[in-house]
Design a protein around this motif. Structure first.
Motif, PDB file in Angstrom:
ATOM      1  N   PRO A 275       0.832  -1.219   0.000  1.00 57.90           N
ATOM      2  CA  PRO A 275       0.000   0.000   0.000  1.00 57.90           C
ATOM      3  C   PRO A 275       0.858   1.257   0.000  1.00 57.90           C
ATOM      4  CG  PRO A 275      -0.764  -1.568   1.650  1.00 57.90           C
ATOM      5  CD  PRO A 275       0.531  -2.097   1.139  1.00 57.90           C
ATOM      6  N   LEU A 276       0.316   2.297  -0.612  1.00 61.43           N
ATOM      7  CA  LEU A 276       1.036   3.561  -0.703  1.00 61.43           C
ATOM      8  C   LEU A 276       1.304   4.160   0.671  1.00 61.43           C
ATOM      9  CD1 LEU A 276       2.200   5.849  -2.430  1.00 61.43           C
ATOM     10  CD2 LEU A 276      -0.082   6.853  -2.507  1.00 61.43           C
ATOM     11  N   GLY A 277       0.327   4.036   1.581  1.00 64.89           N
ATOM     12  CA  GLY A 277       0.523   4.579   2.923  1.00 64.89           C
ATOM     13  C   GLY A 277       1.707   3.940   3.622  1.00 64.89           C
ATOM     14  N   PHE A 278       1.872   2.632   3.410  1.00 63.12           N
ATOM     15  CA  PHE A 278       3.009   1.947   4.016  1.00 63.12           C
ATOM     16  C   PHE A 278       4.321   2.424   3.395  1.00 63.12           C
ATOM     17  CE2 PHE A 278       5.918  -1.705   4.341  1.00 63.12           C
ATOM     18  CZ  PHE A 278       5.907  -1.860   5.725  1.00 63.12           C
ATOM     19  N   LYS A 279       4.305   2.634   2.062  1.00 62.66           N
ATOM     20  CA  LYS A 279       5.513   3.132   1.398  1.00 62.66           C
ATOM     21  C   LYS A 279       5.885   4.525   1.904  1.00 62.66           C
ATOM     22  CE  LYS A 279       4.871   0.577  -2.930  1.00 62.66           C
ATOM     23  NZ  LYS A 279       4.613   0.693  -4.380  1.00 62.66           N
ATOM     24  N   LEU A 280       4.838   5.384   2.075  1.00 57.01           N
ATOM     25  CA  LEU A 280       5.115   6.716   2.590  1.00 57.01           C
ATOM     26  C   LEU A 280       5.686   6.649   4.001  1.00 57.01           C
ATOM     27  CD1 LEU A 280       1.971   8.698   1.364  1.00 57.01           C
ATOM     28  CD2 LEU A 280       4.318   8.988   0.590  1.00 57.01           C
ATOM     29  N   LEU A 281       5.107   5.743   4.827  1.00 56.78           N
ATOM     30  CA  LEU A 281       5.591   5.608   6.194  1.00 56.78           C
ATOM     31  C   LEU A 281       7.045   5.141   6.202  1.00 56.78           C
ATOM     32  CD1 LEU A 281       5.075   5.631   9.232  1.00 56.78           C
ATOM     33  CD2 LEU A 281       4.206   3.282   9.028  1.00 56.78           C
ATOM     34  N   ILE A 282       7.354   4.167   5.349  1.00 54.24           N
ATOM     35  CA  ILE A 282       8.725   3.665   5.276  1.00 54.24           C
ATOM     36  C   ILE A 282       9.685   4.764   4.803  1.00 54.24           C
ATOM     37  CG2 ILE A 282      10.254   2.048   4.098  1.00 54.24           C
ATOM     38  CD1 ILE A 282       8.544   0.784   6.255  1.00 54.24           C
TER      39      ILE A 282
ATOM     40  N   LEU B  37       9.320  11.137  16.151  1.00 48.95           N
ATOM     41  CA  LEU B  37       9.271  11.300  14.696  1.00 48.95           C
ATOM     42  C   LEU B  37       8.473  10.191  14.024  1.00 48.95           C
ATOM     43  CD1 LEU B  37      12.942  12.448  14.085  1.00 48.95           C
ATOM     44  CD2 LEU B  37      10.886  13.840  13.982  1.00 48.95           C
ATOM     45  N   PHE B  38       8.429   9.013  14.633  1.00 47.37           N
ATOM     46  CA  PHE B  38       7.598   7.938  14.082  1.00 47.37           C
ATOM     47  C   PHE B  38       6.118   8.315  14.134  1.00 47.37           C
ATOM     48  CE2 PHE B  38       4.969   4.177  14.961  1.00 47.37           C
ATOM     49  CZ  PHE B  38       5.160   3.471  13.782  1.00 47.37           C
ATOM     50  N   LEU B  39       5.684   8.885  15.229  1.00 50.99           N
ATOM     51  CA  LEU B  39       4.288   9.305  15.352  1.00 50.99           C
ATOM     52  C   LEU B  39       3.958  10.394  14.323  1.00 50.99           C
ATOM     53  CD1 LEU B  39       3.956   9.390  19.255  1.00 50.99           C
ATOM     54  CD2 LEU B  39       3.129   7.624  17.675  1.00 50.99           C
ATOM     55  N   ILE B  40       4.892  11.327  14.148  1.00 51.78           N
ATOM     56  CA  ILE B  40       4.668  12.365  13.133  1.00 51.78           C
ATOM     57  C   ILE B  40       4.605  11.752  11.733  1.00 51.78           C
ATOM     58  CG2 ILE B  40       5.661  14.439  12.086  1.00 51.78           C
ATOM     59  CD1 ILE B  40       6.870  15.111  14.800  1.00 51.78           C
ATOM     60  N   SER B  41       5.491  10.811  11.444  1.00 52.19           N
ATOM     61  CA  SER B  41       5.496  10.138  10.132  1.00 52.19           C
ATOM     62  C   SER B  41       4.211   9.370   9.902  1.00 52.19           C
ATOM     63  CB  SER B  41       6.703   9.202  10.038  1.00 52.19           C
ATOM     64  OG  SER B  41       7.905   9.896  10.206  1.00 52.19           O
ATOM     65  N   LEU B  42       3.689   8.727  10.943  1.00 52.03           N
ATOM     66  CA  LEU B  42       2.452   7.962  10.826  1.00 52.03           C
ATOM     67  C   LEU B  42       1.290   8.868  10.448  1.00 52.03           C
ATOM     68  CD1 LEU B  42       1.379   5.058  11.204  1.00 52.03           C
ATOM     69  CD2 LEU B  42       0.831   5.675  13.559  1.00 52.03           C
ATOM     70  N   LEU B  43       1.191  10.031  11.086  1.00 50.86           N
ATOM     71  CA  LEU B  43       0.108  10.974  10.780  1.00 50.86           C
ATOM     72  C   LEU B  43       0.241  11.509   9.355  1.00 50.86           C
ATOM     73  CD1 LEU B  43      -0.035  12.973  14.138  1.00 50.86           C
ATOM     74  CD2 LEU B  43      -1.666  11.255  13.337  1.00 50.86           C
ATOM     75  N   MET B  44       1.463  11.856   8.942  1.00 53.23           N
ATOM     76  CA  MET B  44       1.668  12.399   7.603  1.00 53.23           C
ATOM     77  C   MET B  44       1.361  11.370   6.519  1.00 53.23           C
ATOM     78  SD  MET B  44       2.564  15.551   7.913  1.00 53.23           S
ATOM     79  CE  MET B  44       3.260  15.905   6.306  1.00 53.23           C
TER      80      MET B  44
ATOM     81  N   SER C  21      -1.850   9.326   2.099  1.00 52.86           N
ATOM     82  CA  SER C  21      -2.363   8.088   1.499  1.00 52.86           C
ATOM     83  C   SER C  21      -3.871   8.156   1.289  1.00 52.86           C
ATOM     84  CB  SER C  21      -2.006   6.889   2.381  1.00 52.86           C
ATOM     85  OG  SER C  21      -2.618   6.999   3.659  1.00 52.86           O
ATOM     86  N   ARG C  22      -4.585   8.829   2.179  1.00 53.07           N
ATOM     87  CA  ARG C  22      -6.040   8.955   2.024  1.00 53.07           C
ATOM     88  C   ARG C  22      -6.371   9.739   0.762  1.00 53.07           C
ATOM     89  NH1 ARG C  22      -8.991  11.696   6.970  1.00 53.07           N
ATOM     90  NH2 ARG C  22      -7.701  13.419   6.171  1.00 53.07           N
ATOM     91  N   ARG C  23      -5.604  10.770   0.451  1.00 59.15           N
ATOM     92  CA  ARG C  23      -5.854  11.547  -0.765  1.00 59.15           C
ATOM     93  C   ARG C  23      -5.439  10.764  -2.017  1.00 59.15           C
ATOM     94  NH1 ARG C  23      -4.591  17.829  -0.097  1.00 59.15           N
ATOM     95  NH2 ARG C  23      -6.220  17.810  -1.690  1.00 59.15           N
ATOM     96  N   PHE C  24      -4.396   9.969  -1.891  1.00 58.79           N
ATOM     97  CA  PHE C  24      -4.003   9.128  -3.032  1.00 58.79           C
ATOM     98  C   PHE C  24      -5.052   8.054  -3.309  1.00 58.79           C
ATOM     99  CE2 PHE C  24       0.464  10.645  -2.588  1.00 58.79           C
ATOM    100  CZ  PHE C  24       0.691  10.919  -3.922  1.00 58.79           C
ATOM    101  N   LEU C  25      -5.668   7.534  -2.270  1.00 63.26           N
ATOM    102  CA  LEU C  25      -6.692   6.508  -2.476  1.00 63.26           C
ATOM    103  C   LEU C  25      -7.872   7.047  -3.289  1.00 63.26           C
ATOM    104  CD1 LEU C  25      -6.705   4.717   1.008  1.00 63.26           C
ATOM    105  CD2 LEU C  25      -5.884   3.801  -1.174  1.00 63.26           C
TER     106      LEU C  25
END
Length: 580
Positions: free
Chosen positions: A11-18, A308-315, A320-324
């Motif tokens: 999923p794109l959201g996972f790629k963005l998070l990574i 920073l992980f929490l910030i990355s998760l929110l971003m 990803s919601r807009r990409f969906l």
């Protein structure tokens, strides 16, 4: 209809998070590692610097004691009056007077060192000088220990013979009983200044525990080791406070030392003696302070990573919601719903994408009709033109052969050639198709070779190696005959020629091969044959190559392998597609 997800779908959201985590991890790990390594290095350098200063101070103290000994010997060595008394001949009262009033007081003065562990011994070659010494059992406590001996007492000893004494020389060495008494002697010659010849030996023996008292009492840290080595790295003296196994600083019975891998070594040369102070400090003691730095660095890095992980998760969730939404609109468009429009929200790049998508959806239907269909028609027309260029070329050559037979009156051959030619054109012009089964393409080549065998009185040997799995696969029509014709026209130089025709599958492709044992070609000729520009030669071969590329793509076409005198191998490859 639900889309089938491949096993590698991410999923794109996972790629963005990574990606966010990688952007965060890289600087944090890099900075944290650099800070830790720099801090540890700084601590170790600081600790090592402090240890070097301590070892240097110990060396200075040792040098100070050694200077006292050398200064005492200088008084005797440079005393020319004493030298004349010790080399001259005296008797009676004069001898007693010189001995009691000058020689012995001079020796006592030279032996007046702060520590009474230093003993002065003077060996003279003049037997006229009276000896003066203490008995072994005599108590000399509270007095200075100095002696005057005849050189004959030591001239036969090996340590004396091994000395290299000359004017201005001096040497620190363990001689006589020094090793058993844990002492060391400072040796220098006694000079007759009238002749500048050696007149004896000055020997000042000092207890090493006195000379190296700072080494004996000093300790640089827990489990540290202090000792003295000579110029050849042999052990001279070891601190009594060394708590480690004595065998650790001895590699052999000769006393040579070898530093263990787990210890850091600091070596300080002693100025007034050919020896060095060596300190071994375990690396483990240096790393104790670095452990605290490591723990603080890890704690700061982990805390930063969590935030920073929490910030990355929110971003990543936000984007990803807009990409969906964009993916849902594209999926509908892919399924043919060209009336689907993307909702536009906000005033950013996503809004621009939505606007561009909606404009594309409005015009895509018209572009399909105007571009896609016209391109298909253009491709079909180009194939027809190329194919039409092949048939007149072959027909011209065949009619030339028929004309020659007619002039020579070869009616039977002429009849057979015309029948084979009719079969050949029945196969090539059947229904006007450009794409035909491979089986039909093989039949076309067979008809052509029948004509050629009749014309050349069966001097053509043909071998077919056709794999049955490719017979029902499709091919562009009329691509084998030009290469067979080229072999007969340009490669044939002997009475007979052998041609092998192959067709076989390989993976997802079909391979044609036309191989002959003819004249062959040079490399530069091959390049000219396949040159797509007007400079090229071999029109028929380039025509086949272009037709294959036009039908199946630029990566397919004709390959040529040839060597002069060894023949030519033509290879044609294209996708393996079942004929309809």
């Amino acid at each position: 209809m639900l889309r089938r997800m491949s096993s590698s779908y991410i999923p794109l959201g996972f790629k963005l998070l990574i990606s966010y985590l990688l952007l965060v991890l890289t600087p944090i790990i890099s900075i944290g590692t650099y800070a830790y390594v720099s801090s540890v290095h700084s601590i170790e350098e600081h600790t090592r610097s402090n240890l070097e200063v301590a070892v240097r101070q110990i060396g200075n103290n040792v040098d100070y004691r050694l200077k006292d000994i050398t200064r005492s010997s200088d008084g005797i060595y440079a005393d020319q009056t004493l030298s004349r008394y010790l080399t001259g001949y005296h008797s009676g009262w004069e001898k007693y007077s010189i001995m009691s009033q000058y020689i012995l007081p001079r020796l006592e003065s030279a032996a007046s060192l702060p520590n009474q562990e230093v003993k002065l011994s003077l060996y003279v070659d003049n037997p006229n000088v009276s000896e003066f010494y203490y008995n072994d059992g005599e108590n000399v406590s509270g007095g200075r220990q100095y002696s005057l001996f005849h050189s004959s007492r030591i001239q036969a000893k090996s340590w004396y013979k091994s000395l290299s004494l000359h004017y201005g020389s001096n040497e620190w060495k363990q001689v006589d009983t020094d090793e058993t008494t844990r002492s060391i002697s400072y040796l220098r010659p006694l000079i007759n200044y009238d002749t500048l010849q050696l007149n004896g030996l000055i020997k000042m023996t000092a207890n090493m525990k006195f000379i190296f008292s700072d080494v004996d009492s000093g300790q640089l840290g827990e489990d540290s080791i202090l000792f003295i080595v000579d110029s050849q790295d042999r052990l001279l003296f070891s601190s009594s406070r060394n708590k480690t196994d004595p065998g650790l600083i001895s590699e052999s019975n000769l006393g040579y030392i070898k530093k263990p891998d787990s210890y850091m070594q600091i070596k300080q040369p002693i100025t007034n003696m050919p020896a060095s102070i060596v300190a071994w400090v375990p690396y483990s003691s240096l790393k104790k302070n670095s452990e605290q730095v490591r723990n603080v660095t890890i704690w700061i890095c982990v805390s930063s990573l969590v935030v920073l992980f929490l910030i990355s998760l929110l971003m990543s969730h936000y984007f990803s919601r807009r990409f969906l939404k964009l993916i849902a609109s594209l999926k509908s468009f892919k399924e043919g719903n060209f009336h689907k429009r993307m909702p536009i929200q906000g005033n950013d790049e996503f809004a621009e994408i939505g606007s561009a998508f909606n404009d594309m959806a409005s015009t895509i239907q018209r572009l399909i009709d105007e571009v896609y269909i016209s391109n298909l028609e253009k491709k079909e027309t180009e194939l027809q033109v190329l194919h039409s260029q092949m048939n007149p070329h072959f027909l011209y050559n065949t009619f030339s052969s028929i004309s020659r037979m007619a002039k020579l009156g070869e009616i039977d051959k002429l009849h057979e050639v015309i029948r084979s030619l009719a079969r050949f054109y029945r196969l090539t012009l059947h229904r006007g198709d450009i794409i035909i089964p491979i089986e039909q393409e093989i039949q076309i080549v067979e008809s052509y070779l029948d004509i050629q065998r009749i014309k050349n009185a069966n001097r053509i040997n043909v071998t077919y190696e056709i794999h049955p799995d490719v017979l029902m696969c499709e091919t562009v029509k009329f691509i084998l005959q030009p290469f067979v014709e080229n072999s007969l026209e340009h490669a044939w130089y002997d009475d007979e020629i052998s041609i092998t025709i192959r067709a076989y599958p390989a993976g997802g492709y079909v391979w044609f091969e036309v191989e002959d044992n003819g004249l062959g070609m040079k490399e530069e000729i091959i390049d000219l044959v396949l040159d797509p520009t007007d400079k090229g030669i071999g029109y028929g071969i380039r025509n086949v190559d272009q037709r294959i590329k036009l039908q199946y793509g630029r990566e397919f076409g004709v390959l040529i392998q040839s060597s002069l005198g060894e023949g030519t191998l033509i290879r044609i490859w294209f996708p393996r597609i079942k004929s309809t």
